[in-house]
Design a protein around this motif. Sequence first.
Motif, mmCIF file in Angstrom:
data_model
loop_
_atom_site.group_PDB
_atom_site.id
_atom_site.type_symbol
_atom_site.label_atom_id
_atom_site.label_comp_id
_atom_site.label_asym_id
_atom_site.label_seq_id
_atom_site.Cartn_x
_atom_site.Cartn_y
_atom_site.Cartn_z
ATOM 1 N N ASP A 24 0.860 -1.178 0.000
ATOM 2 C CA ASP A 24 0.000 0.000 0.000
ATOM 3 C C ASP A 24 0.901 1.234 0.000
ATOM 4 N N THR A 25 1.022 1.869 -1.152
ATOM 5 C CA THR A 25 1.931 3.006 -1.287
ATOM 6 C C THR A 25 1.214 4.344 -1.422
ATOM 7 N N LEU A 26 -0.123 4.306 -1.495
ATOM 8 C CA LEU A 26 -0.899 5.532 -1.666
ATOM 9 C C LEU A 26 -1.912 5.676 -0.543
ATOM 10 N N LYS A 27 -2.085 6.902 -0.096
ATOM 11 C CA LYS A 27 -3.140 7.218 0.874
ATOM 12 C C LYS A 27 -4.279 7.841 0.079
ATOM 13 N N LEU A 28 -5.454 7.225 0.147
ATOM 14 C CA LEU A 28 -6.623 7.685 -0.590
ATOM 15 C C LEU A 28 -7.638 8.268 0.382
ATOM 16 N N THR A 29 -8.063 9.487 0.117
ATOM 17 C CA THR A 29 -9.141 10.111 0.872
ATOM 18 C C THR A 29 -10.297 10.301 -0.095
ATOM 19 N N ILE A 30 -11.457 9.728 0.258
ATOM 20 C CA ILE A 30 -12.656 9.845 -0.573
ATOM 21 C C ILE A 30 -13.636 10.769 0.139
ATOM 22 N N TRP A 47 -5.600 2.188 -7.584
ATOM 23 C CA TRP A 47 -5.710 3.465 -8.290
ATOM 24 C C TRP A 47 -6.118 3.230 -9.744
ATOM 25 N N ALA A 48 -5.464 2.270 -10.399
ATOM 26 C CA ALA A 48 -5.777 1.972 -11.799
ATOM 27 C C ALA A 48 -7.214 1.454 -11.932
ATOM 28 N N LYS A 49 -7.628 0.580 -11.017
ATOM 29 C CA LYS A 49 -9.003 0.058 -11.058
ATOM 30 C C LYS A 49 -10.022 1.174 -10.850
ATOM 31 N N MET A 50 -9.722 2.110 -9.974
ATOM 32 C CA MET A 50 -10.621 3.232 -9.724
ATOM 33 C C MET A 50 -10.737 4.102 -10.975
ATOM 34 N N MET A 51 -9.630 4.334 -11.652
ATOM 35 C CA MET A 51 -9.654 5.133 -12.874
ATOM 36 C C MET A 51 -10.515 4.461 -13.943
ATOM 37 N N GLU A 79 -2.373 10.587 -2.108
ATOM 38 C CA GLU A 79 -1.085 11.094 -1.640
ATOM 39 C C GLU A 79 -0.150 9.906 -1.479
ATOM 40 N N GLU A 80 1.117 10.126 -1.774
ATOM 41 C CA GLU A 80 2.086 9.056 -1.561
ATOM 42 C C GLU A 80 2.368 8.919 -0.079
ATOM 43 N N ILE A 81 2.496 7.672 0.362
ATOM 44 C CA ILE A 81 2.833 7.405 1.757
ATOM 45 C C ILE A 81 4.344 7.486 1.892
#
Length: 82
Positions: A24-30, A47-51, A79-81
């Motif tokens: 897990d290299t990204l922090k996602l805030t929805i 991220w790719a699946k979300m896109m 954001e990158e962790i």
Amino acid sequence: MDNDKFFEELENLIKDLDGKKLPDTLKLTIFYTTGEKDVFNVTIAFWAKMMIATKNRKQYLYCKHNLINLNHVVKMQYEEID
């Protein structure tokens, strides 16, 4: 790179990463229309699946034991962790 080529590359990335354990290299805030927000640590594959899901106007996406209704999402911030 045009949009079609970009999403083609994302679909190929998803196929290449399928079944692999990624960090897990990204922090996602929805942010939702209700004013609520969720925070997840996700992989680049998510991220790719979300896109792809947003391009295809999917209604739902599953993340970390949570079903996300994409119709209620206002903004997604990555954001990158460290």
